[in-house]
Motif scaffolding. Structure first.
Motif, PDB file in Angstrom:
ATOM      1  N   VAL A   1     -25.668  13.260  55.475  1.00 53.16           N
ATOM      2  CA  VAL A   1     -25.764  13.168  56.930  1.00 53.16           C
ATOM      3  C   VAL A   1     -25.073  14.375  57.535  1.00 53.16           C
ATOM      4  O   VAL A   1     -23.854  14.535  57.408  1.00 53.16           O
ATOM      5  N   LEU A   2     -25.846  15.251  58.162  1.00 51.94           N
ATOM      6  CA  LEU A   2     -25.286  16.359  58.928  1.00 51.94           C
ATOM      7  C   LEU A   2     -25.012  15.842  60.333  1.00 51.94           C
ATOM      8  O   LEU A   2     -25.933  15.474  61.057  1.00 51.94           O
ATOM      9  N   THR A   3     -23.736  15.808  60.720  1.00 51.90           N
ATOM     10  CA  THR A   3     -23.347  15.054  61.904  1.00 51.90           C
ATOM     11  C   THR A   3     -23.448  15.823  63.214  1.00 51.90           C
ATOM     12  O   THR A   3     -23.296  15.225  64.279  1.00 51.90           O
ATOM     13  N   GLY A   4     -23.702  17.132  63.180  1.00 48.32           N
ATOM     14  CA  GLY A   4     -23.854  17.881  64.413  1.00 48.32           C
ATOM     15  C   GLY A   4     -22.847  19.004  64.539  1.00 48.32           C
ATOM     16  O   GLY A   4     -21.763  18.991  63.951  1.00 48.32           O
ATOM     17  N   ALA A   5     -23.201  19.973  65.355  1.00 51.25           N
ATOM     18  CA  ALA A   5     -22.417  21.206  65.464  1.00 51.25           C
ATOM     19  C   ALA A   5     -21.047  20.963  66.064  1.00 51.25           C
ATOM     20  O   ALA A   5     -20.868  20.178  66.997  1.00 51.25           O
ATOM     21  N   LEU A   6     -20.057  21.684  65.526  1.00 46.74           N
ATOM     22  CA  LEU A   6     -18.694  21.656  66.059  1.00 46.74           C
ATOM     23  C   LEU A   6     -18.446  22.786  67.050  1.00 46.74           C
ATOM     24  O   LEU A   6     -17.402  22.816  67.707  1.00 46.74           O
ATOM     25  N   GLY A   7     -19.372  23.716  67.152  1.00 52.49           N
ATOM     26  CA  GLY A   7     -19.249  24.848  68.062  1.00 52.49           C
ATOM     27  C   GLY A   7     -20.612  25.471  68.278  1.00 52.49           C
ATOM     28  O   GLY A   7     -21.613  25.016  67.714  1.00 52.49           O
ATOM     29  N   PRO A   8     -20.681  26.516  69.072  1.00 48.12           N
ATOM     30  CA  PRO A   8     -21.971  27.139  69.391  1.00 48.12           C
ATOM     31  C   PRO A   8     -22.692  27.657  68.152  1.00 48.12           C
ATOM     32  O   PRO A   8     -22.072  28.146  67.205  1.00 48.12           O
ATOM     33  N   MET A   9     -24.031  27.547  68.161  1.00 49.97           N
ATOM     34  CA  MET A   9     -24.814  28.119  67.065  1.00 49.97           C
ATOM     35  C   MET A   9     -24.967  29.614  67.293  1.00 49.97           C
ATOM     36  O   MET A   9     -24.889  30.108  68.420  1.00 49.97           O
ATOM     37  N   VAL A  10     -25.179  30.341  66.179  1.00 52.35           N
ATOM     38  CA  VAL A  10     -25.179  31.800  66.204  1.00 52.35           C
ATOM     39  C   VAL A  10     -26.460  32.313  65.543  1.00 52.35           C
ATOM     40  O   VAL A  10     -26.839  31.843  64.462  1.00 52.35           O
ATOM     41  N   VAL A  11     -27.111  33.262  66.184  1.00 48.66           N
ATOM     42  CA  VAL A  11     -28.339  33.841  65.643  1.00 48.66           C
ATOM     43  C   VAL A  11     -28.045  34.562  64.332  1.00 48.66           C
ATOM     44  O   VAL A  11     -27.040  35.277  64.205  1.00 48.66           O
ATOM     45  N   ALA A  12     -28.924  34.376  63.356  1.00 49.87           N
ATOM     46  CA  ALA A  12     -28.781  35.022  62.046  1.00 49.87           C
ATOM     47  C   ALA A  12     -29.844  36.101  61.884  1.00 49.87           C
ATOM     48  O   ALA A  12     -31.000  35.905  62.266  1.00 49.87           O
ATOM     49  N   ALA A  13     -29.446  37.221  61.300  1.00 53.63           N
ATOM     50  CA  ALA A  13     -30.354  38.330  61.030  1.00 53.63           C
ATOM     51  C   ALA A  13     -30.311  38.659  59.544  1.00 53.63           C
ATOM     52  O   ALA A  13     -29.351  38.307  58.841  1.00 53.63           O
TER      53      ALA A  13
ATOM     54  N   LEU B   1     -43.574  14.962  52.088  1.00 52.57           N
ATOM     55  CA  LEU B   1     -43.237  14.025  51.019  1.00 52.57           C
ATOM     56  C   LEU B   1     -44.419  13.848  50.070  1.00 52.57           C
ATOM     57  O   LEU B   1     -44.230  13.745  48.843  1.00 52.57           O
ATOM     58  N   ALA B   2     -45.618  13.829  50.611  1.00 53.22           N
ATOM     59  CA  ALA B   2     -46.817  13.694  49.779  1.00 53.22           C
ATOM     60  C   ALA B   2     -47.012  14.906  48.874  1.00 53.22           C
ATOM     61  O   ALA B   2     -47.656  14.805  47.820  1.00 53.22           O
ATOM     62  N   GLU B   3     -46.434  16.043  49.270  1.00 51.94           N
ATOM     63  CA  GLU B   3     -46.510  17.253  48.441  1.00 51.94           C
ATOM     64  C   GLU B   3     -45.491  17.234  47.307  1.00 51.94           C
ATOM     65  O   GLU B   3     -45.490  18.135  46.460  1.00 51.94           O
ATOM     66  N   GLY B   4     -44.603  16.236  47.305  1.00 47.87           N
ATOM     67  CA  GLY B   4     -43.642  16.113  46.211  1.00 47.87           C
ATOM     68  C   GLY B   4     -42.199  16.317  46.592  1.00 47.87           C
ATOM     69  O   GLY B   4     -41.300  16.190  45.741  1.00 47.87           O
ATOM     70  N   HIS B   5     -41.925  16.647  47.851  1.00 48.75           N
ATOM     71  CA  HIS B   5     -40.539  16.767  48.292  1.00 48.75           C
ATOM     72  C   HIS B   5     -39.923  15.379  48.442  1.00 48.75           C
ATOM     73  O   HIS B   5     -40.637  14.381  48.584  1.00 48.75           O
ATOM     74  N   ARG B   6     -38.599  15.309  48.418  1.00 51.65           N
ATOM     75  CA  ARG B   6     -37.891  14.036  48.549  1.00 51.65           C
ATOM     76  C   ARG B   6     -37.048  14.018  49.821  1.00 51.65           C
ATOM     77  O   ARG B   6     -36.506  15.052  50.223  1.00 51.65           O
ATOM     78  N   LEU B   7     -36.940  12.838  50.419  1.00 53.37           N
ATOM     79  CA  LEU B   7     -36.028  12.649  51.541  1.00 53.37           C
ATOM     80  C   LEU B   7     -34.619  12.512  50.979  1.00 53.37           C
ATOM     81  O   LEU B   7     -34.347  11.618  50.173  1.00 53.37           O
ATOM     82  N   VAL B   8     -33.705  13.396  51.395  1.00 53.33           N
ATOM     83  CA  VAL B   8     -32.340  13.373  50.854  1.00 53.33           C
ATOM     84  C   VAL B   8     -31.299  13.064  51.919  1.00 53.33           C
ATOM     85  O   VAL B   8     -30.108  12.948  51.610  1.00 53.33           O
ATOM     86  N   GLY B   9     -31.708  12.925  53.160  1.00 51.37           N
ATOM     87  CA  GLY B   9     -30.746  12.613  54.213  1.00 51.37           C
ATOM     88  C   GLY B   9     -31.319  12.874  55.585  1.00 51.37           C
ATOM     89  O   GLY B   9     -32.525  13.006  55.770  1.00 51.37           O
ATOM     90  N   ARG B  10     -30.417  12.938  56.554  1.00 53.09           N
ATOM     91  CA  ARG B  10     -30.800  13.130  57.954  1.00 53.09           C
ATOM     92  C   ARG B  10     -29.830  14.100  58.623  1.00 53.09           C
ATOM     93  O   ARG B  10     -28.687  14.245  58.222  1.00 53.09           O
ATOM     94  N   LYS B  11     -30.326  14.730  59.679  1.00 56.44           N
ATOM     95  CA  LYS B  11     -29.487  15.568  60.514  1.00 56.44           C
ATOM     96  C   LYS B  11     -29.489  15.016  61.927  1.00 56.44           C
ATOM     97  O   LYS B  11     -30.480  14.437  62.390  1.00 56.44           O
ATOM     98  N   ILE B  12     -28.372  15.182  62.596  1.00 52.82           N
ATOM     99  CA  ILE B  12     -28.236  14.790  63.984  1.00 52.82           C
ATOM    100  C   ILE B  12     -28.167  16.060  64.821  1.00 52.82           C
ATOM    101  O   ILE B  12     -27.423  16.990  64.494  1.00 52.82           O
ATOM    102  N   GLY B  13     -28.960  16.105  65.875  1.00 51.40           N
ATOM    103  CA  GLY B  13     -28.956  17.261  66.762  1.00 51.40           C
ATOM    104  C   GLY B  13     -28.546  16.869  68.169  1.00 51.40           C
ATOM    105  O   GLY B  13     -28.459  15.688  68.515  1.00 51.40           O
ATOM    106  N   LEU B  14     -28.286  17.880  68.983  1.00 53.13           N
ATOM    107  CA  LEU B  14     -27.958  17.679  70.399  1.00 53.13           C
ATOM    108  C   LEU B  14     -26.729  16.798  70.574  1.00 53.13           C
ATOM    109  O   LEU B  14     -26.693  15.904  71.423  1.00 53.13           O
TER     110      LEU B  14
END
Length: 280
Positions: free
Chosen positions: A237-249, A59-72
């Motif tokens: 607000v990202l509320t959390g995964a609806l299914g398994p996460m998948v590796v990206a290449a 944030l001190a570098e100039g980025h802004r807080l725009v929301g939150r994510k929920i994990g697990l």
């Protein structure tokens, strides 16, 4: 559900040391070893202190807080990490990727993709005893989303304190363009299908996210209000995964469809050709 932020027991030196390791991994493009060796087992307060420090630096570098994510939000993943609650991380202004946009090669270290429901708020949620009805009233609309999680920990070798310290393994996110009011959809009943390069790679339902994405959002709203840092109007607000996460290449294309909410997609840039290949 208990709050995630008991008093910090480690020294400020330890917090800075762990924060520096994670920040260096992100900046240098090379994952670091697990940080749990520097944080006492179960010391969630110190892990969140590390997260806050690195986010304050950004944030001190100039980025802004725009929301939150929920994990697990998956009970299976909670059991795997030996916890009985989700975690949360910050979404900053440089984390958003446009719908159908492209993730630059090398932007993330170890990306994985999961499909989620995102809520866009139009009112603050300041009360620690807020209800589901309060969350619904504070939500302007829901959209389909892809969260591109990442870990600064080598090989995703994480425990709860590792991922909390690492901003809940946040990376980037993509929001779909279709906006749906909550009185038009039952989020617990939605179904999700996500493809990678045209092949189905993950499926799930709204009920897989703590019974409903609204339950996850309620947990977050109460938790942040208890911490004196509540959700605010305009937050994503990202509320959390609806299914398994998948590796990206590199070169992968992900597309998700969530019933009653619409579609969302993203592309990962291909690995650039080497100089020798260009000269052939």
């Amino acid at each position: 559900m208990p709050g995630p932020n008991p008093p910090v027991s480690e020294s400020s030196t330890a917090v800075e040391e762990v924060a520096d390791l994670l920040a260096a991994a992100a900046a240098g493009g090379k994952p670091c070893p697990p940080v749990r060796s520097l944080i006492s087992a179960g010391d969630v307060g110190t892990a969140y202190a590390v997260q806050r420090l690195n986010n304050e630096r950004r944030l001190a570098e100039g980025h802004r807080l725009v929301g939150r994510k929920i994990g697990l939000t998956s009970e299976a993943v909670q059991r795997q990490l030996g916890v009985d609650q989700p975690d949360f991380g910050a979404l900053l202004s440089d984390m958003v990727v446009p719908q159908e946009g492209q993730v630059p090669f090398g932007r993330l270290l170890q990306p994985k993709v999961e499909a989620e429901v995102a809520l866009i708020l139009n009112a603050d949620l300041p009360d620690a005893d807020c209800t589901i009805d309060d969350v619904i009233a504070a939500t302007e609309y829901a959209v389909p989303a892809l969260e591109i999680v990442d870990s600064r920990i080598d090989g995703w070798d994480i425990t709860f304190v590792d991922t909390v310290a690492d901003n809940a393994s946040s990376g980037l996110y993509v929001l779909g363009e279709q906006r749906v009011r909550l009185d038009e959809v039952d989020l617990a009943a939605v179904s999700m299908s996500m493809s990678r390069n045209g092949d189905v790679a993950s499926e799930g339902t709204g009920a897989a996210c703590l019974g409903s994405p609204l339950n996850a959002a309620l947990w977050l709203a109460r938790t942040l209000a208890e911490l004196g840092d509540p959700l605010k109007a305009g937050d994503v607000v990202l509320t959390g995964a609806l299914g398994p996460m998948v590796v990206a290449a590199p070169g992968d294309v992900f597309a998700a469809s969530i019933s009653h909410l619409g579609n969302v997609s993203v592309r990962f840039a291909a690995e650039p050709a080497s100089e020798g290949e260009n000269n052939e």
